[in-house]
Design a protein around this motif. Structure first.
Motif, short mmCIF file in Angstrom:
data_model
loop_
_atom_site.label_atom_id
_atom_site.label_comp_id
_atom_site.label_asym_id
_atom_site.label_seq_id
_atom_site.Cartn_x
_atom_site.Cartn_y
_atom_site.Cartn_z
N LEU A 251 0.20 -0.78 5.43
CA LEU A 251 -0.54 -1.58 6.41
C LEU A 251 0.34 -2.06 7.56
O LEU A 251 -0.15 -2.29 8.67
CB LEU A 251 -1.20 -2.77 5.71
CG LEU A 251 -2.30 -2.43 4.71
CD1 LEU A 251 -2.96 -3.70 4.19
CD2 LEU A 251 -3.36 -1.50 5.31
N ALA A 252 1.66 -2.18 7.32
CA ALA A 252 2.56 -2.67 8.37
C ALA A 252 2.98 -1.57 9.35
O ALA A 252 3.51 -1.87 10.42
CB ALA A 252 3.81 -3.28 7.74
N SER A 253 2.75 -0.31 9.00
CA SER A 253 3.22 0.78 9.85
C SER A 253 2.41 0.84 11.14
O SER A 253 1.17 0.83 11.12
CB SER A 253 3.10 2.11 9.12
OG SER A 253 3.47 3.19 9.97
N PRO A 254 3.10 0.92 12.29
CA PRO A 254 2.37 1.00 13.56
C PRO A 254 1.61 2.32 13.72
O PRO A 254 0.67 2.40 14.50
CB PRO A 254 3.48 0.87 14.61
CG PRO A 254 4.74 1.23 13.91
CD PRO A 254 4.55 0.84 12.48
N ARG A 255 2.03 3.33 13.00
CA ARG A 255 1.32 4.62 12.99
C ARG A 255 0.87 4.93 11.58
O ARG A 255 1.52 4.53 10.62
CB ARG A 255 2.25 5.75 13.45
CG ARG A 255 2.57 5.78 14.93
CD ARG A 255 3.46 6.98 15.22
NE ARG A 255 2.88 8.23 14.76
CZ ARG A 255 3.60 9.35 14.53
NH1 ARG A 255 4.91 9.36 14.71
NH2 ARG A 255 3.01 10.45 14.14
N PRO A 256 -0.23 5.66 11.41
CA PRO A 256 -0.64 6.03 10.05
C PRO A 256 0.47 6.76 9.31
O PRO A 256 1.20 7.58 9.86
CB PRO A 256 -1.85 6.94 10.29
CG PRO A 256 -2.42 6.46 11.58
CD PRO A 256 -1.23 6.08 12.42
N VAL A 257 0.60 6.43 8.04
CA VAL A 257 1.70 6.90 7.18
C VAL A 257 1.32 8.22 6.53
O VAL A 257 0.17 8.46 6.19
CB VAL A 257 1.98 5.83 6.11
CG1 VAL A 257 2.86 6.37 4.99
CG2 VAL A 257 2.61 4.60 6.73
N THR A 258 2.32 9.08 6.32
CA THR A 258 2.17 10.24 5.45
C THR A 258 2.79 9.88 4.10
O THR A 258 3.97 9.54 4.02
CB THR A 258 2.84 11.49 6.03
OG1 THR A 258 2.20 11.83 7.27
CG2 THR A 258 2.73 12.66 5.07
N LEU A 259 1.98 9.93 3.07
CA LEU A 259 2.42 9.56 1.72
C LEU A 259 2.80 10.84 0.99
O LEU A 259 2.03 11.81 0.98
CB LEU A 259 1.26 8.85 1.02
CG LEU A 259 1.49 8.10 -0.27
CD1 LEU A 259 2.59 7.06 -0.13
CD2 LEU A 259 0.18 7.45 -0.72
N VAL A 260 4.00 10.86 0.40
CA VAL A 260 4.51 12.07 -0.24
C VAL A 260 4.85 11.77 -1.70
O VAL A 260 5.98 11.40 -2.02
CB VAL A 260 5.75 12.63 0.49
CG1 VAL A 260 6.10 14.03 -0.06
CG2 VAL A 260 5.53 12.70 1.99
N PRO A 261 3.89 11.91 -2.61
CA PRO A 261 4.21 11.77 -4.04
C PRO A 261 4.83 13.05 -4.58
O PRO A 261 4.28 14.14 -4.41
CB PRO A 261 2.84 11.51 -4.68
CG PRO A 261 1.89 11.26 -3.54
CD PRO A 261 2.45 12.03 -2.39
#
Length: 321
Positions: A116-126
């Motif tokens: 939520l804090a990221s200024p840009r949407p995050v890419t999540l890498v599990p």
């Protein structure tokens, strides 16, 4: 590479090849590693936290927050892969204990905060069993509004490794994987079909191991612990597979993989197919659908081919920085 770096969060069970993935993520200029969360898988969760902090130190990473997550799957007991990754999960390399400490919050809290804090949407890498991700999605579904994509290492179209049909990360927590597929964001499955192909040749592994730079040398030592069976016994002893690190390469350079948007579901029933990712590659509906058996499946970008030379070159250039 042009533009701003991609904000990335890695959820891992470090693990030899998770460590290779972390080294790459720290050093690639197009990636902004915002956090790392840890889950039981290749080894116990406390060992995963220790290994993750050690790798980040060796890589010269900035102060990336690292959080401890789930110690076991949602339903099953934890089942490690120490026979592959060594007693300590890191190839028993005898690395010193880290001086860094984990964050004072749990993995789900850290994931929620950083997404939520990221200024840009995050890419999540599990690159691990998906327990932390399932808990996040069920506890804080609002995070999907700031997730660009999930690129996960897991599953298989053809042949498994934990069982004949199931890949380890999905098999370890099938219910969590099923929850991931319903996240409602674009998903890329970097499964065993491409995972097994990206192999660093023996001479390059030796070159990395001879480096005076700690992170580069660690990459070589880790690759040396990941022998492959391609090309006969002599080559197998020399070469090392990138494994999980290929999924992070796919974030930095998505043109290196060929994907198809396909229906995917996870088999949850007990028995020999539990944990299988059933990927529907049929060109048209079959008799089951015609006779009323149609079910809703998640559509996933499934990696079917990989440019091996491209990713090997990318990895070597990046970890040698």
């Amino acid at each position: 590479m042009t533009g701003e770096p991609i904000p990335v969060i890695i959820d891992c069970d470090t693990g030899v090849d998770d460590a290779l993935a972390l080294l790459f993520a720290v050093r690639h200029p197009g990636l902004d590693l915002r956090a790392v969360t840890c889950v039981a898988g290749n080894t116990d969760v406390d060992g995963v936290v220790r290994n993750t902090l050690t790798v980040l130190e060796r890589a010269g990473a900035p102060d990336v927050p690292v959080a401890r997550g789930a110690a076991r799957p949602l339903i099953e007991p934890a089942r490690s892969a120490r026979h592959v990754h060594g007693t300590d999960g890191m190839g028993d390399l005898g690395l010193p204990a880290p001086t860094r400490a984990p964050a004072a919050v749990d993995a789900v809290t850290l994931l929620h905060r950083e997404i939520l804090a990221s200024p840009r949407p995050v890419t999540l890498v599990p690159t691990a069993p998906l327990t932390n991700i399932a808990l996040l999605l069920r506890t804080h579904p609002e995070v999907t509004g700031n997730i660009e994509r999930i690129v996960f290492m897991g599953g298989a179209v053809a042949v498994g490794n934990a069982t004949p049909v199931a890949e380890f990360n999905v098999w370890h927590d099938p219910e969590a994987a099923a929850i991931l597929l319903t996240a409602g964001v674009p998903i890329t499955m970097y499964g065993l079909d491409v995972f097994r192909q990206v192999v660093v040749p023996g001479p390059e592994v030796h070159r990395l191991r001879a480096s005076d730079e700690p992170g580069t040398r660690l990459a070589g030592d880790l690759l040396a612990h990941r022998p492959t069976s391609q090309g006969g016994p002599a080559e197998a002893e020399e070469a090392g597979g990138l494994g999980d690190a290929g999924a992070v390469c796919a974030v930095a350079d998505p043109q290196g993989i060929t994907t198809r948007l396909l229906p995917v579901e996870v088999t949850l029933a007990p028995g020999p197919s539990r944990g299988q990712t059933v990927v529907d590659r049929r060109p048209r509906p079959g008799e089951s659908e015609i006779h009323g058996g149609r079910r809703e499946h998640a559509l996933v970008d499934v990696a079917l081919e990989v440019d091996v030379d491209r990713y090997v070159k990318l990895y070597l250039e990046t970890v040698g920085r």
